[in-house]
Design a protein around this motif. Structure first.
Motif, PDB file in Angstrom:
ATOM      1  N   ILE A 102     -42.161 -39.614 -37.783  1.00  0.00           N
ATOM      2  CA  ILE A 102     -41.779 -40.749 -38.613  1.00  0.00           C
ATOM      3  C   ILE A 102     -42.878 -41.011 -39.637  1.00  0.00           C
ATOM      4  CG2 ILE A 102     -41.211 -43.217 -38.666  1.00  0.00           C
ATOM      5  CD1 ILE A 102     -40.341 -42.968 -35.742  1.00  0.00           C
ATOM      6  N   GLU A 103     -42.481 -41.066 -40.906  1.00  0.00           N
ATOM      7  CA  GLU A 103     -43.398 -41.476 -41.965  1.00  0.00           C
ATOM      8  C   GLU A 103     -43.009 -42.875 -42.431  1.00  0.00           C
ATOM      9  OE1 GLU A 103     -46.045 -40.098 -42.734  1.00  0.00           O
ATOM     10  OE2 GLU A 103     -45.900 -37.939 -42.410  1.00  0.00           O
ATOM     11  N   LEU A 104     -44.006 -43.700 -42.761  1.00  0.00           N
ATOM     12  CA  LEU A 104     -43.779 -45.098 -43.110  1.00  0.00           C
ATOM     13  C   LEU A 104     -44.281 -45.412 -44.514  1.00  0.00           C
ATOM     14  CD1 LEU A 104     -45.133 -46.759 -39.832  1.00  0.00           C
ATOM     15  CD2 LEU A 104     -42.745 -46.297 -40.390  1.00  0.00           C
ATOM     16  N   LYS A 105     -43.614 -46.372 -45.137  1.00  0.00           N
ATOM     17  CA  LYS A 105     -44.097 -46.930 -46.396  1.00  0.00           C
ATOM     18  C   LYS A 105     -43.862 -48.431 -46.385  1.00  0.00           C
ATOM     19  CE  LYS A 105     -45.755 -43.616 -48.943  1.00  0.00           C
ATOM     20  NZ  LYS A 105     -46.311 -42.947 -47.774  1.00  0.00           N
ATOM     21  N   TYR A 106     -44.879 -49.176 -46.861  1.00  0.00           N
ATOM     22  CA  TYR A 106     -44.757 -50.622 -47.049  1.00  0.00           C
ATOM     23  C   TYR A 106     -45.182 -50.956 -48.464  1.00  0.00           C
ATOM     24  CZ  TYR A 106     -46.111 -55.550 -46.946  1.00  0.00           C
ATOM     25  OH  TYR A 106     -46.263 -56.873 -47.248  1.00  0.00           O
ATOM     26  N   PHE A 107     -44.303 -51.618 -49.205  1.00  0.00           N
ATOM     27  CA  PHE A 107     -44.587 -51.996 -50.582  1.00  0.00           C
ATOM     28  C   PHE A 107     -44.588 -53.520 -50.693  1.00  0.00           C
ATOM     29  CE2 PHE A 107     -42.102 -47.898 -51.327  1.00  0.00           C
ATOM     30  CZ  PHE A 107     -43.239 -47.119 -51.279  1.00  0.00           C
ATOM     31  N   LYS A 108     -45.766 -54.082 -50.838  1.00  0.00           N
ATOM     32  CA  LYS A 108     -45.931 -55.534 -50.921  1.00  0.00           C
ATOM     33  C   LYS A 108     -45.664 -56.008 -52.340  1.00  0.00           C
ATOM     34  CE  LYS A 108     -49.431 -59.108 -50.044  1.00  0.00           C
ATOM     35  NZ  LYS A 108     -48.826 -59.846 -48.952  1.00  0.00           N
ATOM     36  N   ARG A 109     -44.938 -57.088 -52.455  1.00  0.00           N
ATOM     37  CA  ARG A 109     -44.627 -57.642 -53.773  1.00  0.00           C
ATOM     38  C   ARG A 109     -45.887 -58.194 -54.418  1.00  0.00           C
ATOM     39  NH1 ARG A 109     -42.736 -62.912 -54.633  1.00  0.00           N
ATOM     40  NH2 ARG A 109     -42.384 -63.023 -52.383  1.00  0.00           N
ATOM     41  N   SER A 110     -46.130 -57.795 -55.667  1.00  0.00           N
ATOM     42  CA  SER A 110     -47.282 -58.304 -56.417  1.00  0.00           C
ATOM     43  C   SER A 110     -46.986 -58.199 -57.897  1.00  0.00           C
ATOM     44  CB  SER A 110     -48.552 -57.514 -56.078  1.00  0.00           C
ATOM     45  OG  SER A 110     -48.437 -56.177 -56.540  1.00  0.00           O
ATOM     46  N   GLU A 111     -47.785 -58.887 -58.692  1.00  0.00           N
ATOM     47  CA  GLU A 111     -47.553 -58.910 -60.133  1.00  0.00           C
ATOM     48  C   GLU A 111     -47.799 -57.553 -60.784  1.00  0.00           C
ATOM     49  OE1 GLU A 111     -49.865 -61.972 -61.866  1.00  0.00           O
ATOM     50  OE2 GLU A 111     -48.814 -63.613 -60.841  1.00  0.00           O
ATOM     51  N   ASN A 112     -48.718 -56.794 -60.254  1.00  0.00           N
ATOM     52  CA  ASN A 112     -49.100 -55.524 -60.880  1.00  0.00           C
ATOM     53  C   ASN A 112     -48.605 -54.320 -60.078  1.00  0.00           C
ATOM     54  OD1 ASN A 112     -50.592 -56.894 -62.932  1.00  0.00           O
ATOM     55  ND2 ASN A 112     -52.242 -57.202 -61.441  1.00  0.00           N
ATOM     56  N   ILE A 144     -39.184 -44.383 -42.972  1.00  0.00           N
ATOM     57  CA  ILE A 144     -38.864 -45.807 -42.863  1.00  0.00           C
ATOM     58  C   ILE A 144     -39.681 -46.570 -43.904  1.00  0.00           C
ATOM     59  CG2 ILE A 144     -39.068 -47.863 -41.410  1.00  0.00           C
ATOM     60  CD1 ILE A 144     -38.425 -46.093 -39.006  1.00  0.00           C
ATOM     61  N   VAL A 145     -38.989 -47.417 -44.684  1.00  0.00           N
ATOM     62  CA  VAL A 145     -39.623 -48.155 -45.773  1.00  0.00           C
ATOM     63  C   VAL A 145     -39.307 -49.640 -45.624  1.00  0.00           C
ATOM     64  CG1 VAL A 145     -39.880 -48.355 -48.281  1.00  0.00           C
ATOM     65  CG2 VAL A 145     -39.217 -46.153 -47.270  1.00  0.00           C
ATOM     66  N   TYR A 146     -40.320 -50.475 -45.831  1.00  0.00           N
ATOM     67  CA  TYR A 146     -40.113 -51.929 -45.861  1.00  0.00           C
ATOM     68  C   TYR A 146     -40.767 -52.505 -47.104  1.00  0.00           C
ATOM     69  CZ  TYR A 146     -41.273 -56.832 -45.163  1.00  0.00           C
ATOM     70  OH  TYR A 146     -41.457 -58.178 -45.363  1.00  0.00           O
ATOM     71  N   THR A 147     -40.084 -53.440 -47.755  1.00  0.00           N
ATOM     72  CA  THR A 147     -40.656 -54.133 -48.905  1.00  0.00           C
ATOM     73  C   THR A 147     -40.088 -55.540 -48.992  1.00  0.00           C
ATOM     74  OG1 THR A 147     -40.978 -54.082 -51.312  1.00  0.00           O
ATOM     75  CG2 THR A 147     -38.869 -53.283 -50.485  1.00  0.00           C
ATOM     76  N   ASP A 148     -40.855 -56.446 -49.591  1.00  0.00           N
ATOM     77  CA  ASP A 148     -40.339 -57.774 -49.902  1.00  0.00           C
ATOM     78  C   ASP A 148     -40.110 -57.918 -51.403  1.00  0.00           C
ATOM     79  OD1 ASP A 148     -42.949 -57.800 -50.737  1.00  0.00           O
ATOM     80  OD2 ASP A 148     -43.539 -59.615 -49.654  1.00  0.00           O
ATOM     81  N   ASN A 149     -39.984 -56.791 -52.082  1.00  0.00           N
ATOM     82  CA  ASN A 149     -39.722 -56.762 -53.521  1.00  0.00           C
ATOM     83  C   ASN A 149     -38.328 -56.189 -53.760  1.00  0.00           C
ATOM     84  OD1 ASN A 149     -39.576 -56.326 -56.281  1.00  0.00           O
ATOM     85  ND2 ASN A 149     -41.616 -55.417 -56.441  1.00  0.00           N
TER      86      ASN A 149
END
Length: 210
Positions: A102-112, A144-149
């Motif tokens: 399993i490979e994971l990615k998390y992308f946090k919401r930010s201005e840049n 598996i990917v999770y983001t709040d954007n």
């Protein structure tokens, strides 16, 4: 007479159940993700708990490892032929043995936030996962990917990399680099509303085993 669930099918169920629990716990506020390491930790804990419930016989052994090294042909992400897999599962008994990467990615919401770069990193993971399977036939692989954007879920935004409901195996060029995946994959986002977050919570699991 019906037999017990085969090990390979058990592993598929373990991943599916753990993923659904992870999504609901994050969306419900039961756990909070601050970076990719915390996503890995929380999913690892859930997988360990669920996996132990699938040890049906005296010889069944379920195990989980984090950050395991995989020897592969060189890829854009792992040019030296050594890749570090986020989560690696094993289940075996006296009759069979199967494994999951399993490979994971998390992308946090930010201005840049660099949406294009981050989306390309998903494709880099998929290329590595395909190499894992090439070297280990029968290996089950997931991204598996999770983001709040919410922008990551929109194929028509300004990103040059489109993570649409289908990721094709065609050449994907970006900044002088080209990825050509061997197969085509379903990539459908699942979104959860959140009163405190107008962007909500968004999850993606890509199954490389179909």
């Amino acid at each position: 007479m019906k037999g017990i669930i085969p090990i390979k099918e058990r592993l598929k169920e373990i991943v599916k159940i753990a993923y659904n629990l992870l999504c609901n716990e994050i969306a419900g506020g039961g756990i909070h993700i601050h970076n990719e390491a915390s996503l890995q930790m929380h999913l690892g804990v859930i997988l360990k708990q669920v996996g132990s419930l699938y040890e049906f016989t005296e010889t069944d052994r379920f195990s989980i490892e984090l950050e395991t090294w995989q020897e592969i042909d060189g890829t854009l992400k792992s040019k030296n032929g050594r890749a570090r897999c986020d989560i690696y599962l094993k289940m075996e008994n006296d009759e069979a043995k199967y494994e999951v990467a399993i490979e994971l990615k998390y992308f946090k919401r930010s201005e840049n936030e660099a949406v294009t770069d981050n989306r390309f990193s998903i494709l880099l993971d998929l290329e590595n996962l395909e190499q894992y399977q090439a070297n280990n036939p029968g290996l089950l692989c997931y991204e598996i990917v999770y983001t709040d954007n919410v922008n990551y879920t929109k194929a028509d935004n300004r990103s040059k990399i489109k993570i649409t409901p289908t990721i094709s195996g065609n050449d994907v060029p970006y900044v002088g680099r080209i990825i050509k995946l061997r197969k085509t994959y379903d990539s459908v986002w699942v979104s959860y509303d959140n009163k405190d977050n107008n962007n909500g919570h968004h999850f993606l699991i890509i199954d490389l085993n179909n």
